[in-house]
Design an enzyme around this catalytic site. Structure first.
Site, mmCIF file in Angstrom:
data_model
loop_
_atom_site.group_PDB
_atom_site.id
_atom_site.type_symbol
_atom_site.label_atom_id
_atom_site.label_comp_id
_atom_site.label_asym_id
_atom_site.label_seq_id
_atom_site.Cartn_x
_atom_site.Cartn_y
_atom_site.Cartn_z
ATOM 1 N N GLU A 275 0.822 -1.214 0.000
ATOM 2 C CA GLU A 275 0.000 0.000 0.000
ATOM 3 C C GLU A 275 0.852 1.258 0.000
ATOM 4 O OE1 GLU A 275 -2.782 -0.025 3.248
ATOM 5 O OE2 GLU A 275 -3.980 -1.623 2.374
ATOM 6 N N GLU A 363 -6.182 -7.444 -0.214
ATOM 7 C CA GLU A 363 -6.414 -7.259 1.223
ATOM 8 C C GLU A 363 -7.744 -6.541 1.429
ATOM 9 O OE1 GLU A 363 -3.115 -5.620 3.718
ATOM 10 O OE2 GLU A 363 -4.749 -4.481 4.652
HETATM 11 C C1 IDC Z 1 -2.609 -3.338 10.596
HETATM 12 C C2 IDC Z 1 -2.788 -4.434 11.603
HETATM 13 C C3 IDC Z 1 -2.410 -3.944 12.960
HETATM 14 C C4 IDC Z 1 -0.983 -3.420 12.908
HETATM 15 C C5 IDC Z 1 -0.842 -2.360 11.831
HETATM 16 C C6 IDC Z 1 0.592 -1.937 11.670
HETATM 17 O O1 IDC Z 1 -4.112 -4.895 11.555
HETATM 18 O O2 IDC Z 1 -2.495 -4.977 13.928
HETATM 19 O O3 IDC Z 1 -0.645 -2.860 14.150
HETATM 20 O O4 IDC Z 1 -1.287 -2.866 10.600
HETATM 21 O O5 IDC Z 1 0.668 -0.700 11.156
HETATM 22 C C7 IDC Z 1 -3.894 -1.932 5.890
HETATM 23 C C8 IDC Z 1 -2.549 -2.520 5.924
HETATM 24 C C9 IDC Z 1 -2.385 -3.482 7.066
HETATM 25 C C10 IDC Z 1 -3.082 -2.976 8.304
HETATM 26 C C11 IDC Z 1 -4.579 -2.916 8.015
HETATM 27 C C12 IDC Z 1 -5.417 -2.439 9.195
HETATM 28 O O6 IDC Z 1 -2.174 -3.124 4.707
HETATM 29 O O7 IDC Z 1 -1.023 -3.664 7.311
HETATM 30 O O8 IDC Z 1 -2.857 -3.887 9.333
HETATM 31 N N1 IDC Z 1 -4.816 -2.053 6.865
HETATM 32 O O9 IDC Z 1 -5.053 -1.143 9.554
HETATM 33 N N2 IDC Z 1 -4.420 -1.178 4.943
HETATM 34 C C13 IDC Z 1 -5.630 -0.783 5.311
HETATM 35 C C14 IDC Z 1 -5.910 -1.326 6.539
#
Ligand code: IDC
Length: 437
Positions: A275, A363
Site C-alpha cells: 500500500e 487485502e
Molecule cells: C494493521 C494491523 C495492525 C498493525 C498495523 C501496523 O491490523 O495490527 O498494528 O497494521 O501498522 C492496511 C494494511 C495493514 C493494516 C490494516 C489495518 O495493509 O497492514 O494492518 N490495513 O489497519 N491497509 C488498510 C488497513
C-alpha cells in the site's frame, strides 16, 4: 518371535509419540495418535499396518506415498513391507501423488514425507485431495493468467481466488504453517493464502528485521501452501515506509531471490508493494514497478504480479489512466475496509476496469481501515456482490489472534488450527460463510 519383539518395541515408541503429541485437536495429522494400553492391542496395530499396506498396494494410482509423523515404528512393519513405501508409523495417511511440472519438497515441520521414486525427468508433487471433484485448487485450475480484466485458470475460465492473509509474519509466525493453512483450506474453503512481510514496521524486513529469518518464513509459507495445492501471494508489505522507492534496493534483491527460487512454481504470485501512501503518486509506483517487474520476469516469464496503487491501494482509477505496458499478467491492487470504504471506492474500481485494468483485492476486511472497530456487514455484502459479479479475487485480513476486529481468531485462543466456532471471531464466521457460498 522376532515379530513379537519388534511389536513390543513399536508399542514403546508409539506410547512415547502419543504422550508427546500436541493436544491441539484438528491439526492435519491429529488422527495419527493411537493409545495402546494392553498387549491385545498389539495385534490390532499389526492389523492396521497390514491393512494400510494392502491399501497402498491395491490403489489404482500409479504412484503413492505415505505421509508420516514424527517417531517411527519401522520395526513393526519391516516384515510386512515389500513395497518401497515403508510405513514409518502405523497410523499413516495415504495421499495420492500426481506428476506435475513443478517441484515441491516438503522441507518444513516435524512431518516427514517419503517421496516416491521419480522415474522420469518430470518432477513430482504431492497434493491432498479436497474438493468434490477430488482435486486441490491448484490441481483443478493450474497455471493462472490475466485475460483482459479477468484472472483466468488453465482452461481460460475466469477464476476467483478467495483467501486469507497472514498478519505480519514477524509478529505472528506461528500461523505460517501447514496446519493453519490446511485448516483454512478445509474449513473455510480458501484457495489462496497471502504471506504479508512488513518492510518498515517494528522488526520489518528493512528496519531491523532478521532478513534470513523472514525469508525462511516466506519459504516455509510457500512450501506449506504448495503442499496443500493452494495459490500463494508473496507480499512486500510496505506501509509506514509510504513509498516503495525507500527500500527499492532491498525489494529488487528480495524479488530476484524469490522469483529464482519459485520460477517453476505456477502457484506463486508476487505482490510488489502492498500500500503506497503519503505523497506517493502513481508515476512513482509505476517507475518502481518498471524496475522490479523485469527482475521477476528475468526468472519467471509469466507469474502473476500484483502492483499496489496510490492512497493505500485505492486509486486504481489513476493507475488505469496510465497502465504498465510491455508485460503480461499484471494486476492492480484494490484494498478496502468495508466500514470506511464504500460506493465511491467501488466507483473507482468500476472506472479502472472500464479502462482495462485487472483488479485484485489482495487485502480487505469489513471493519474500519484501522483494522479495528465495528463490522459493517451491509456494506460488506455490497462489496461481495460487486466482487463476485466482476469475478474479482479477494483476500481477507488477517490470520492472527491479535485483539482487533480484523483478526480471525479470538485473542484468548492459542491454537493454530482446528478452531471451534467459539474460537473464531465474528468476522471470521462471516467470511467463512461468504467463501462457502
Ligand atoms: C494493521 C494491523 C495492525 C498493525 C498495523 C501496523 O491490523 O495490527 O498494528 O497494521 O501498522 C492496511 C494494511 C495493514 C493494516 C490494516 C489495518 O495493509 O497492514 O494492518 N490495513 O489497519 N491497509 C488498510 C488497513
Amino acid at each position: 518371535m522376532k515379530k513379537i519383539i519388534a511389536l513390543c518395541m513399536s508399542v514403546v515408541l508409539l506410547c512415547g509419540c502419543a504422550c508427546s503429541k500436541d493436544t491441539d485437536s484438528g491439526t492435519g495429522v491429529e488422527d495419527s495418535s493411537i493409545e495402546i494400553t494392553s498387549s491385545d492391542e498389539i495385534t490390532t496395530i499389526d492389523n492396521v499396518v497390514e491393512t494400510e499396506i494392502e491399501e497402498v498396494t491395491t490403489r489404482e494410482t500409479t504412484t503413492q506415498e505415505i505421509v508420516t509423523k514424527e517417531s517411527t515404528t519401522e520395526n513393526t512393519t519391516t516384515e510386512n513391507t515389500t513395497t518401497e513405501n515403508t510405513t514409518e508409523e502405523s497410523t499413516s495417511k495415504v495421499v495420492e501423488t500426481t506428476t506435475q511440472q513443478k517441484t515441491t519438497e516438503k522441507k518444513t515441520t516435524a512431518k516427514t514425507t517419503k517421496k516416491p521414486e521419480v522415474t522420469t525427468e518430470q518432477e513430482t508433487t504431492t497434493y491432498y485431495k479436497v474438493d468434490e471433484t477430488g482435486k486441490t485448487p491448484y490441481e483443478a485450475h493450474g497455471k493462472l493468467q490475466v485475460k483482459g480484466t479477468k484472472l483466468v485458470d488453465q482452461f481460460g475460465t475466469p477464476y476467483q481466488l478467495k483467501g486469507t492473509s497472514t498478519h505480519g509474519m514477524a509478529w505472528f509466525p506461528q500461523y505460517v504453517s501447514y496446519d493453519t493453512f490446511k485448516y483454512m483450506r478445509d474449513s473455510f474453503g480458501v484457495n489462496v493464502v497471502r504471506l504479508a512481510m512488513y518492510t518498515a514496521e517494528y522488526n520489518g524486513y528493512c528496519e531491523g528485521g532478521d532478513k534470513n529469518y523472514l525469508k525462511n518464513l516466506v519459504k516455509q509459507g510457500v512450501q506449506a501452501a504448495t503442499d496443500l495445492g493452494l495459490y500463494v501471494i508473496i507480499d512486500w508489505h510496505i506501509l509506514a515506509d509510504q513509498t516503495p522507492h525507500k527500500y527499492k534496493g532491498d525489494a529488487i534483491d528480495f524479488f530476484r531471490e524469490m522469483s529464482s527460487t519459485y520460477k517453476n512454481y505456477d502457484n506463486v504470485i508476487y505482490e510488489i508493494c502492498n500500500e503506497p501512501n503519503g505523497n506517493t503518486s502513481w508515476a512513482d509506483i509505476k517507475a518502481y514497478a518498471n524496475e522490479v517487474i523485469p527482475v521477476i520476469r528475468a526468472n519467471d516469464k509469466d507469474a502473476i504480479i500484483i502492483v499496489g496503487t496510490p492512497t493505500w491501494s485505492q486509486d486504481v482509477d489513476l493507475a488505469s489512466k496510465d497502465k504498465i505496458t510491455g508485460y503480461d499478467n499484471i494486476m492492480y491492487a484494490l484494498h478496502f475496509y468495508a466500514a470506511t470504504h464504500k460506493d465511491w471506492l467501488r466507483d473507482k474500481a468500476q472506472k479502472a476496469m472500464k479502462n482495462g485494468c485487472a483488479l485484485f483485492v489482495s487485502e480487505f476486511s469489513i471493519c474500519d481501515a484501522s483494522g479495528n472497530g465495528g463490522l459493517d456487514k451491509t456494506e460488506a455484502n455490497k462489496w461481495m456482490e460487486f466482487l463476485n459479479k466482476n469475478k474479482i479475487s479477494y483476500v481477507g485480513w488477517n490470520i492472527s489472534n491479535k485483539a482487533e476486529s480484523s483478526a480471525l481468531i479470538q485473542s484468548w485462543c492459542g491454537k493454530t488450527s482446528g478452531f471451534d466456532d467459539s474460537e473464531l471471531t465474528e468476522w471470521a464466521k462471516w467470511f467463512r460463510s461468504i467463501i462457502k457460498k
